[in-house]
Design a protein around this motif. Structure first.
Motif, PDB file in Angstrom:
ATOM      1  N   SER A 199       0.833  -1.196   0.000  1.00 57.81           N
ATOM      2  CA  SER A 199       0.000   0.000   0.000  1.00 57.81           C
ATOM      3  C   SER A 199       0.871   1.250   0.000  1.00 57.81           C
ATOM      4  O   SER A 199       0.529   2.248  -0.632  1.00 57.81           O
ATOM      5  CB  SER A 199      -0.989  -0.007   1.181  1.00 57.81           C
ATOM      6  N   TYR A 200       2.037   1.181   0.668  1.00 57.26           N
ATOM      7  CA  TYR A 200       2.934   2.347   0.668  1.00 57.26           C
ATOM      8  C   TYR A 200       3.493   2.591  -0.729  1.00 57.26           C
ATOM      9  O   TYR A 200       3.562   3.722  -1.209  1.00 57.26           O
ATOM     10  CB  TYR A 200       4.073   2.137   1.665  1.00 57.26           C
ATOM     11  N   LEU A 246      -0.136   8.723   5.200  1.00 57.41           N
ATOM     12  CA  LEU A 246      -1.544   8.880   5.564  1.00 57.41           C
ATOM     13  C   LEU A 246      -2.431   7.920   4.765  1.00 57.41           C
ATOM     14  O   LEU A 246      -3.307   7.249   5.315  1.00 57.41           O
ATOM     15  CB  LEU A 246      -1.947  10.328   5.284  1.00 57.41           C
ATOM     16  N   VAL A 247      -2.183   7.843   3.453  1.00 54.22           N
ATOM     17  CA  VAL A 247      -2.984   6.966   2.591  1.00 54.22           C
ATOM     18  C   VAL A 247      -2.817   5.505   3.016  1.00 54.22           C
ATOM     19  O   VAL A 247      -3.797   4.766   3.146  1.00 54.22           O
ATOM     20  CB  VAL A 247      -2.605   7.164   1.101  1.00 54.22           C
ATOM     21  N   SER A 248      -1.570   5.090   3.279  1.00 55.66           N
ATOM     22  CA  SER A 248      -1.339   3.699   3.695  1.00 55.66           C
ATOM     23  C   SER A 248      -2.046   3.388   5.003  1.00 55.66           C
ATOM     24  O   SER A 248      -2.649   2.317   5.153  1.00 55.66           O
ATOM     25  CB  SER A 248       0.152   3.432   3.895  1.00 55.66           C
ATOM     26  N   ILE A 249      -1.974   4.327   5.964  1.00 58.22           N
ATOM     27  CA  ILE A 249      -2.641   4.101   7.251  1.00 58.22           C
ATOM     28  C   ILE A 249      -4.143   3.932   7.036  1.00 58.22           C
ATOM     29  O   ILE A 249      -4.767   2.999   7.555  1.00 58.22           O
ATOM     30  CB  ILE A 249      -2.358   5.266   8.227  1.00 58.22           C
ATOM     31  N   PHE A 255       6.716   4.752   9.938  1.00 59.58           N
ATOM     32  CA  PHE A 255       5.660   5.339  10.757  1.00 59.58           C
ATOM     33  C   PHE A 255       4.272   4.792  10.409  1.00 59.58           C
ATOM     34  O   PHE A 255       3.304   5.119  11.074  1.00 59.58           O
ATOM     35  CB  PHE A 255       5.647   6.857  10.611  1.00 59.58           C
ATOM     36  N   VAL A 256       4.182   3.979   9.361  1.00 62.98           N
ATOM     37  CA  VAL A 256       2.867   3.463   8.983  1.00 62.98           C
ATOM     38  C   VAL A 256       2.280   2.554  10.079  1.00 62.98           C
ATOM     39  O   VAL A 256       1.168   2.815  10.552  1.00 62.98           O
ATOM     40  CB  VAL A 256       2.902   2.772   7.599  1.00 62.98           C
ATOM     41  N   PRO A 257       3.001   1.511  10.546  1.00 62.57           N
ATOM     42  CA  PRO A 257       2.391   0.662  11.583  1.00 62.57           C
ATOM     43  C   PRO A 257       1.982   1.404  12.861  1.00 62.57           C
ATOM     44  O   PRO A 257       0.858   1.185  13.333  1.00 62.57           O
ATOM     45  CB  PRO A 257       3.453  -0.408  11.838  1.00 62.57           C
ATOM     46  N   PRO A 258       2.820   2.287  13.444  1.00 64.20           N
ATOM     47  CA  PRO A 258       2.308   3.006  14.617  1.00 64.20           C
ATOM     48  C   PRO A 258       1.071   3.844  14.307  1.00 64.20           C
ATOM     49  O   PRO A 258       0.203   4.003  15.168  1.00 64.20           O
ATOM     50  CB  PRO A 258       3.472   3.908  15.056  1.00 64.20           C
ATOM     51  N   GLY A 259       0.962   4.355  13.088  1.00 62.96           N
ATOM     52  CA  GLY A 259      -0.213   5.141  12.717  1.00 62.96           C
ATOM     53  C   GLY A 259      -1.476   4.306  12.687  1.00 62.96           C
ATOM     54  O   GLY A 259      -2.570   4.804  12.973  1.00 62.96           O
TER      55      GLY A 259
END
Lengths: 233, 120
Positions: free
Chosen positions: A17-18, A37-40, B65-69
């Motif tokens: 997704s990233y 933000l998009v990946s989250i 930072f994706v997983p903590p988000g």
């Protein structure tokens, strides 16, 4: 669908997704379509729809956020490359760090309390400008919710990365070192990666902001918060 | 490549060791960062020994930072309840930190420059 809990599958989803989110941003050139933000958002929607608990995702996710600390260590190299520039500016660096750190803690506590946030939430917002590993430790000592802090920290970082340089233009700050230090102090490592993309000086001063505000917040937060919210004692 | 990993993870391990021994309230990653800079400055570590991995990690930091988000999903209800104070406090405070830090840095720099010019 037990397979959806497989950690290699969940890691693939995170990397994938990233990768796609970066493609999407490069294609649309829309800064608010930040790939983090998009990946989250994509991952949260997927996990909710598939009915997977956060704890299950965390098993895979922690293998990725493990690299956050080594990445912070790696900032030692750009810092070393710019040591001479830094030595010439010890006083401006230290004073701006102190001002930024105190501004961040005091303003977030006063505004959150003024608008009726609960105590737990207010405490979780205190270290919002510093990098995740530090921020979670600070929230823990203050008595907030560490995982809420982690998420808020990421959002603050994205905010700083997206609007940071625009805010500097609006505030008539044109010096690259002043811009960098502001972005690193407000938006930690995510802001710093945007600053690195902007230029070497911006990147290094942003790293300085990240380092010094990290240390200052870790040291000062509980004292300042106990003045602002005396019942903590 | 193995030297690169050994040095960077090694600095972090040393940082963890210092925290464990002394209990200083400074995160291990920050100590590791300072150790790496000190090692480079003293010439114990050469730039090319850490360059490839350092550049990779610092240029792709956002991804970590994706997983903590994703932890945001744990608090959707709480955020729904207190979205106004959270949003306003975070937004205003972040903008203030950006500007106050940059302005202070610029002001002290130009003050120093003026003092220097007077001396000459």
């Amino acid at each position: 669908m037990e397979y959806l809990h497989n950690e290699y599958f969940l890691m693939t989803l995170t990397f994938g997704s990233y990768f796609l989110a970066r493609r999407l941003q490069a294609w649309t050139r829309w800064t608010w379509l930040n790939p983090i933000l998009v990946s989250i958002a994509v991952l949260i929607i997927f996990l909710r729809v598939a009915g997977i608990d956060y704890e299950v995702y965390h098993q895979a996710g922690q293998k990725i956020d493990f690299w956050l600390r080594p990445a912070v260590v790696a900032l030692g190299l750009p810092l070393y490359r710019q040591l001479k520039a830094i030595r010439r500016q010890l006083l401006p660096i230290l004073l701006s760090q102190l001002a930024g750190c105190l501004t961040g803690i005091v303003s977030v506590v006063l505004i959150a309390q003024g608008l009726g946030a609960s105590r737990e939430v207010t405490l979780s917002l205190v270290p919002k400008s510093v990098t995740t590993p530090i921020a979670m430790e600070v929230t823990n000592t203050l008595g907030g919710i560490p995982s809420l802090t982690a998420a808020i920290v990421v959002l603050v970082g994205i905010l700083g990365a997206v609007v940071g340089f625009k805010v500097m233009t609006i505030g008539h700050v044109r010096k690259p070192d002043s811009q960098g230090i502001g972005i690193g102090t407000a938006a930690h490592a995510v802001g710093t990666s945007a600053a690195i993309a902007h230029g070497e000086i911006e990147g290094v001063f942003s790293s300085l902001g990240l380092i010094l505000n990290g240390i200052l917040t870790a040291v000062l937060a509980s004292t300042v918060v106990s003045w602002l919210l005396p019942q903590v004692g | 490549m193995f030297r690169q990993f050994a040095i960077i993870i090694g600095c972090l391990a040393l940082g963890e060791g210092i925290v464990w021994l002394t209990g200083v309230p400074v995160p291990s990653s920050i100590l590791g960062l300072l150790l790496l800079t000190a090692g480079l400055q003293m010439g114990v570590i050469k730039e090319e020994w850490v360059g490839t991995l350092s550049d990779f990690l610092t240029h792709n930091m956002g991804f970590f930072f994706v997983p903590p988000g994703v932890a945001l999903m744990l608090h959707l209800e709480l955020i729904q309840r207190e979205w106004l104070p959270i949003t306003v406090a975070v937004l205003v405070s972040t903008l203030l930190v950006l500007l106050v830090t940059a302005w202070t840095h610029r002001a002290v720099c130009s003050l120093q420059q003026k003092l220097k010019d007077k001396k000459n």
